[in-house]
Motif scaffolding. Structure first.
Motif, short mmCIF file in Angstrom:
data_model
loop_
_atom_site.label_atom_id
_atom_site.label_comp_id
_atom_site.label_asym_id
_atom_site.label_seq_id
_atom_site.Cartn_x
_atom_site.Cartn_y
_atom_site.Cartn_z
N ALA A 149 -2.07 -11.56 12.35
CA ALA A 149 -1.35 -10.70 11.42
C ALA A 149 -2.29 -9.95 10.49
N HIS A 150 -3.40 -10.61 10.12
CA HIS A 150 -4.37 -9.99 9.23
C HIS A 150 -5.10 -8.85 9.92
N ARG A 151 -5.35 -9.00 11.20
CA ARG A 151 -5.98 -7.90 11.94
C ARG A 151 -5.08 -6.67 11.91
N ASN A 152 -3.81 -6.91 12.12
CA ASN A 152 -2.86 -5.80 12.08
C ASN A 152 -2.79 -5.16 10.69
N ASP A 153 -2.86 -6.00 9.65
CA ASP A 153 -2.86 -5.49 8.29
C ASP A 153 -4.08 -4.60 8.04
N LEU A 154 -5.24 -5.06 8.48
CA LEU A 154 -6.45 -4.27 8.30
C LEU A 154 -6.36 -2.94 9.04
N GLN A 205 -15.54 5.69 -14.23
CA GLN A 205 -15.99 6.59 -15.30
C GLN A 205 -15.85 8.05 -14.89
N GLN A 206 -15.89 8.30 -13.59
CA GLN A 206 -15.74 9.67 -13.09
C GLN A 206 -14.28 10.02 -12.78
N GLY A 207 -13.38 9.06 -13.04
CA GLY A 207 -11.96 9.34 -12.87
C GLY A 207 -11.37 8.95 -11.54
N TYR A 208 -12.12 8.21 -10.70
CA TYR A 208 -11.60 7.77 -9.41
C TYR A 208 -10.85 6.45 -9.56
N SER A 209 -9.66 6.36 -9.00
CA SER A 209 -8.94 5.08 -8.99
C SER A 209 -9.67 4.11 -8.07
N THR A 210 -9.82 2.87 -8.53
CA THR A 210 -10.65 1.88 -7.84
C THR A 210 -9.96 0.53 -7.86
N ARG A 211 -10.11 -0.25 -6.77
CA ARG A 211 -9.62 -1.63 -6.74
C ARG A 211 -10.63 -2.51 -6.02
N TYR A 212 -10.83 -3.71 -6.55
CA TYR A 212 -11.70 -4.71 -5.92
C TYR A 212 -10.85 -5.86 -5.41
N TYR A 213 -11.09 -6.27 -4.16
CA TYR A 213 -10.46 -7.45 -3.58
C TYR A 213 -11.48 -8.24 -2.77
N ARG A 214 -11.41 -9.54 -2.84
CA ARG A 214 -12.00 -10.35 -1.77
C ARG A 214 -11.05 -10.23 -0.58
N LEU A 215 -11.60 -10.20 0.64
CA LEU A 215 -10.76 -9.97 1.81
C LEU A 215 -9.66 -11.02 1.91
N SER A 216 -9.98 -12.28 1.67
CA SER A 216 -8.97 -13.34 1.76
C SER A 216 -7.85 -13.13 0.74
N ARG A 217 -8.19 -12.67 -0.46
CA ARG A 217 -7.18 -12.41 -1.49
C ARG A 217 -6.32 -11.21 -1.12
N LEU A 218 -6.93 -10.19 -0.54
CA LEU A 218 -6.16 -9.02 -0.11
C LEU A 218 -5.16 -9.41 0.97
N MET A 219 -5.59 -10.25 1.91
CA MET A 219 -4.69 -10.70 2.97
C MET A 219 -3.53 -11.53 2.40
N ALA A 247 3.58 -9.77 0.03
CA ALA A 247 4.37 -8.54 0.01
C ALA A 247 5.36 -8.49 1.18
N LYS A 248 4.95 -9.02 2.32
CA LYS A 248 5.87 -9.10 3.46
C LYS A 248 7.06 -9.99 3.13
N ALA A 249 6.77 -11.07 2.42
CA ALA A 249 7.82 -12.04 2.09
C ALA A 249 8.83 -11.48 1.09
N ASP A 250 8.36 -10.66 0.15
CA ASP A 250 9.29 -10.16 -0.88
C ASP A 250 9.78 -8.74 -0.60
N GLY A 251 9.43 -8.19 0.55
CA GLY A 251 9.94 -6.88 0.93
C GLY A 251 9.19 -5.68 0.38
N SER A 252 8.04 -5.91 -0.23
CA SER A 252 7.30 -4.80 -0.84
C SER A 252 6.08 -4.38 -0.02
N TYR A 253 6.03 -4.82 1.25
CA TYR A 253 4.85 -4.59 2.10
C TYR A 253 4.55 -3.10 2.25
#
Length: 251
Positions: free
Chosen positions: A177-182, A125-139, A145-151
């Motif tokens: 790999a997930h630790r590195n991603d984080l 509402q204040q104009g900030y871009s926001t995203r919600y993820y569960r950690l497992s879904r984000l990973m 994204a690594k598989a399709d080249g968009s990482y």
């Protein structure tokens, strides 16, 4: 001429001005005493208002918040170490503007996700871009994204999100790999944008949950050093409300 003007305004993507002009034409008595510049100012104000409303709606839709939550509907009656003044201050969004983080911890059912989604909704509402993820879904998204080249493109997008909400932190063991991603995500965001972490684990157990001493040091240093903290306590709100329902409607 009026029809042509309305058409031209809409072609120029000035739909708010077109709507306001139609209102002025329909309510001539209300506006006839105003000067040209005053009426033009009202048209411009309405256009600005409609654009802001559309922006808020777009940000809320893109945020993907798990719950439809609002600051006004947060429950302060349930004893869980949640202070109205602290939430009100966080809801103002100054911490997001400063690129600070927020860590929300507490037992299952204490309302962590609702609170985070309410703050996320307020941020939109204040104009900030926001995203919600569960950690497992984000990973999972990062792995795909690594598989399709968009990482690298995805990392760039995540770095620009002004408020990134990560739920279920520490719920499952992290793969190397997930630790590195984080690490990539936290390093990109450090001091620039804000991250809100939701976890059942107290913060003193996060180090062990990451599973690699070197990366744990690096990740948590970037995440915690400028972070606000909310530690929720008490019995599960779901259990308590379930008991109330049973008492109110005995079998």
């Amino acid at each position: 001429m009026t029809a042509q003007t309305l058409t031209r305004l809409r072609q120029l993507k000035l739909g708010g001005m077109a709507v306001a002009l139609e209102a002025q034409l329909e309510q001539i008595g209300t506006y006839e005493g105003l000067s040209f510049i005053e009426r033009l100012s009202l048209l411009a104000d309405h256009e600005h208002l409609m654009r802001e409303q559309r922006k808020q709606e777009r940000l809320i839709s893109q945020a993907g918040l798990k719950l439809k939550a609002s600051i006004q509907e947060i429950d302060y009656q349930h004893p869980r170490n949640l202070q109205r003044a602290q939430v009100a201050q966080l809801a103002q969004g100054g911490w997001i503007n400063r690129g600070q983080n927020l860590l929300v911890t507490g037992p299952c059912g204490s309302g962590k996700t609702y609170l985070a989604c309410a703050l996320g909704h307020s941020a939109c509402q204040q104009g900030y871009s926001t995203r919600y993820y569960r950690l497992s879904r984000l990973m999972l998204v990062l792995t795909q994204a690594k598989a399709d080249g968009s990482y690298h493109k995805l990392l760039g997008q995540l770095a620009k999100i002004q408020l990134l909400i990560i739920d279920d932190w520490g719920l499952e063991p992290l793969k190397p790999a997930h630790r590195n991603d984080l690490m990539e995500i936290m390093d990109d965001r450090h001091g620039q944008t804000s991250t809100l972490i939701i976890s059942q684990l107290p913060t003193d157990q996060w180090y062990a949950s990451i599973g690699d001493n070197t990366l744990a040091d690096a990740i948590l240093d970037r995440l915690m050093h400028n972070a606000h903290r909310l530690l929720l306590k008490g019995e599960s709100m779901r259990k308590t409300r379930g008991k109330l329902t049973e008492d109110e409607h005995p079998m």
